[in-house]
Scaffold this motif. Structure first.
Motif, short mmCIF file in Angstrom:
data_model
loop_
_atom_site.label_atom_id
_atom_site.label_comp_id
_atom_site.label_asym_id
_atom_site.label_seq_id
_atom_site.Cartn_x
_atom_site.Cartn_y
_atom_site.Cartn_z
N ASN A 299 4.18 73.11 25.76
CA ASN A 299 4.64 74.68 26.61
C ASN A 299 3.83 75.59 26.44
N LEU A 300 2.33 75.47 26.18
CA LEU A 300 1.10 76.51 26.35
C LEU A 300 0.81 75.91 27.11
N HIS A 301 0.85 74.73 27.72
CA HIS A 301 -0.86 73.80 29.18
C HIS A 301 0.00 73.52 30.00
N GLY A 302 1.39 73.20 29.77
CA GLY A 302 1.94 72.52 30.51
C GLY A 302 3.34 73.72 31.32
N GLY A 303 3.05 74.71 31.47
CA GLY A 303 3.91 75.81 32.27
C GLY A 303 5.11 75.37 32.51
N GLY A 304 5.45 75.04 30.80
CA GLY A 304 6.70 75.20 30.61
C GLY A 304 7.04 74.02 31.45
N GLN A 305 6.97 72.66 31.65
CA GLN A 305 7.11 71.49 32.21
C GLN A 305 7.75 70.78 31.04
N SER A 306 8.78 70.02 31.44
CA SER A 306 8.99 68.55 29.65
C SER A 306 8.05 68.03 29.68
N GLN A 307 7.94 67.09 28.73
CA GLN A 307 6.75 66.44 28.15
C GLN A 307 6.40 65.38 29.00
N GLU A 308 7.86 64.31 30.24
CA GLU A 308 7.24 63.32 31.41
C GLU A 308 6.92 64.37 32.17
N GLN A 309 7.37 65.40 32.12
CA GLN A 309 6.33 66.17 33.90
C GLN A 309 5.17 66.38 33.58
N PHE A 310 5.06 66.69 31.77
CA PHE A 310 3.77 67.37 31.92
C PHE A 310 3.00 66.20 32.01
N PHE A 311 2.78 65.10 31.26
CA PHE A 311 2.16 64.01 31.43
C PHE A 311 1.79 63.11 32.50
N ALA A 312 2.79 63.36 33.47
CA ALA A 312 2.85 63.13 34.57
C ALA A 312 1.63 63.50 35.94
N GLN A 313 1.58 64.85 35.40
CA GLN A 313 0.52 65.69 36.47
C GLN A 313 -0.32 65.15 35.70
N SER A 314 -0.88 64.67 34.35
CA SER A 314 -2.28 64.73 33.48
C SER A 314 -2.82 63.58 34.22
N ARG A 315 -2.17 62.45 34.76
CA ARG A 315 -2.50 61.17 34.57
C ARG A 315 -2.47 61.10 35.78
N ALA A 316 -2.10 62.29 37.07
CA ALA A 316 -2.56 62.64 38.90
C ALA A 316 -3.71 63.46 38.62
N ARG A 317 -3.82 63.66 37.40
CA ARG A 317 -5.80 64.77 37.82
C ARG A 317 -6.38 64.08 36.96
N LEU A 318 -5.89 62.98 36.27
CA LEU A 318 -7.38 61.96 36.16
C LEU A 318 -7.32 60.84 36.74
N GLU A 319 -6.41 60.44 37.84
CA GLU A 319 -6.73 59.85 38.81
C GLU A 319 -7.80 60.40 40.06
N CYS A 320 -7.88 62.13 40.10
CA CYS A 320 -8.16 61.50 41.43
C CYS A 320 -9.07 62.37 40.77
#
Length: 344
Positions: A299-320
């Motif tokens: 909730n603090l670092h995921g912008g209120g996203q769901s767990q699945e959305q948070f992890f998907a965004q994190s994986r995309a940033r790591l690939e970038c």
């Protein structure tokens, strides 16, 4: 543990000067003696201390010595010749010894079973002319009088007291309970006494309290005295019974753990199961706490996203970031003259 120390005991108990640290009191049939094991008693080794009392026997009938200690683990040993002359242990028990009535003096040794574990103990002696217990020390409850002394007429009552006087407690108890149920306060006291000291049955302070209460309400002073003496044992037995019936207080883990610790200290029969239940509950609580902590992080670092959305965004940033790092390495090594640019 102390079975292996019997040879040591045989030497230490007869050591010169040790008798000065024994109580050296005389035990008598029909009496209860109250003593104490402490570091003032005769030392053996590694925090083990021993007390000794004398018992003069009469020829023709055996004696029974029963030990009780609510505060610590204790066992008793017997030795021929009395405290000063005994060369060693003839027998030992954690509950009860039989002493032959041979006209000689016997030593009764009382010893703590755990190093530096101290407390008060009671010895009940039954034998010729004594039935079971009377007042011996610190106002101990008197032994029940025999059937002849209070003139009850029923065959059950007479048989109960005959068996009691013969130290045949397993036969006496069910008969005595029938007599006690009829309202006879001496029989009620006798039943309570047998449950208190585990004569003819397992020691049961709740049963003892019930029968002693009935006798005490009829004015039986012996029952009143014994009730006062075993009040701490009754309180402990009530606590164990309450936990067995209703379980520990689970309003908080502190209360839960406290109840289980007290129950196990008092040697409740379901200690192992209660400890296992507490461990499982603590593990489940820890998992819940971890889940709640992770949820707060999302909730603090995921912008209120769901767990699945948070992890998907994190994986995309790591690939970038990986592609940017590879591009910089290639440019620095001369493999290319351009650099991949992305704010990721």
């Amino acid at each position: 543990m102390l079975r292996s120390m019997m040879a040591v005991a045989a030497i230490a108990l007869g050591a010169a000067g040790a008798e000065a640290q024994y109580s050296g009191s005389m035990l008598r049939a029909g009496e209860v003696f109250t003593g104490e094991i402490s570091n003032r008693n005769a030392p053996m080794e590694d925090g083990i201390y021993v007390d000794c009392l004398n018992l003069d026997t009469q020829a023709g009938q055996n004696y029974t010595v029963t030990v009780q200690a609510a505060e610590f683990d204790v066992f008793i040993m017997s030795g021929e010749g009395g405290c000063e002359a005994s060369a060693g242990a003839a027998d030992f028990s954690y509950e009860r010894l039989t002493i032959p009535g041979d006209g000689r003096r016997w030593a009764i040794f009382v010893q703590n079973d755990v190093p530096d574990d101290f407390g008060r103990y009671q010895l009940a002696v039954s034998g010729p002319g004594g039935g079971s217990t009377a007042v011996a020390s610190a106002g101990q409850g008197a032994a029940p009088a025999s059937a002849n002394s209070h003139g009850r007429g029923s065959q059950t009552h007479a048989a109960a007291w005959a068996a009691f006087q013969a130290d045949n407690y397993s036969e006496a108890l069910p008969l005595m309970e029938l007599a006690a149920a009829s309202g006879d306060h001496e029989s009620q006291y006798a039943v309570g006494y047998m449950y208190t000291f585990g004569l003819g049955t397992a020691r049961n302070y709740l049963q003892a309290a019930e029968w002693l209460r009935r006798a005490a309400e009829q004015g039986d002073t012996n029952a009143q005295t014994l009730l006062v003496q075993i009040a701490p044992n009754i309180s402990q037995a009530l606590f164990i019974d309450h936990i067995d019936r209703y379980g520990p207080d689970t309003s908080s883990f502190a209360m839960w753990a406290g109840d289980v610790a007290e129950y196990c200290t008092l040697r409740g029969p379901n200690c192992t199961q209660l400890r296992a239940d507490l461990r499982r509950a603590e593990q489940a609580n820890n998992l819940r706490a971890q889940s709640e902590s992770m949820a707060r992080i999302w909730n603090l670092h995921g912008g209120g996203q769901s767990q699945e959305q948070f992890f998907a965004q994190s994986r995309a940033r790591l690939e970038c970031l990986r592609r940017v790092r590879q591009s910089i390495q290639a440019q620095n090594s001369g493999q290319q003259d351009w650099r991949y640019v992305n704010t990721c």
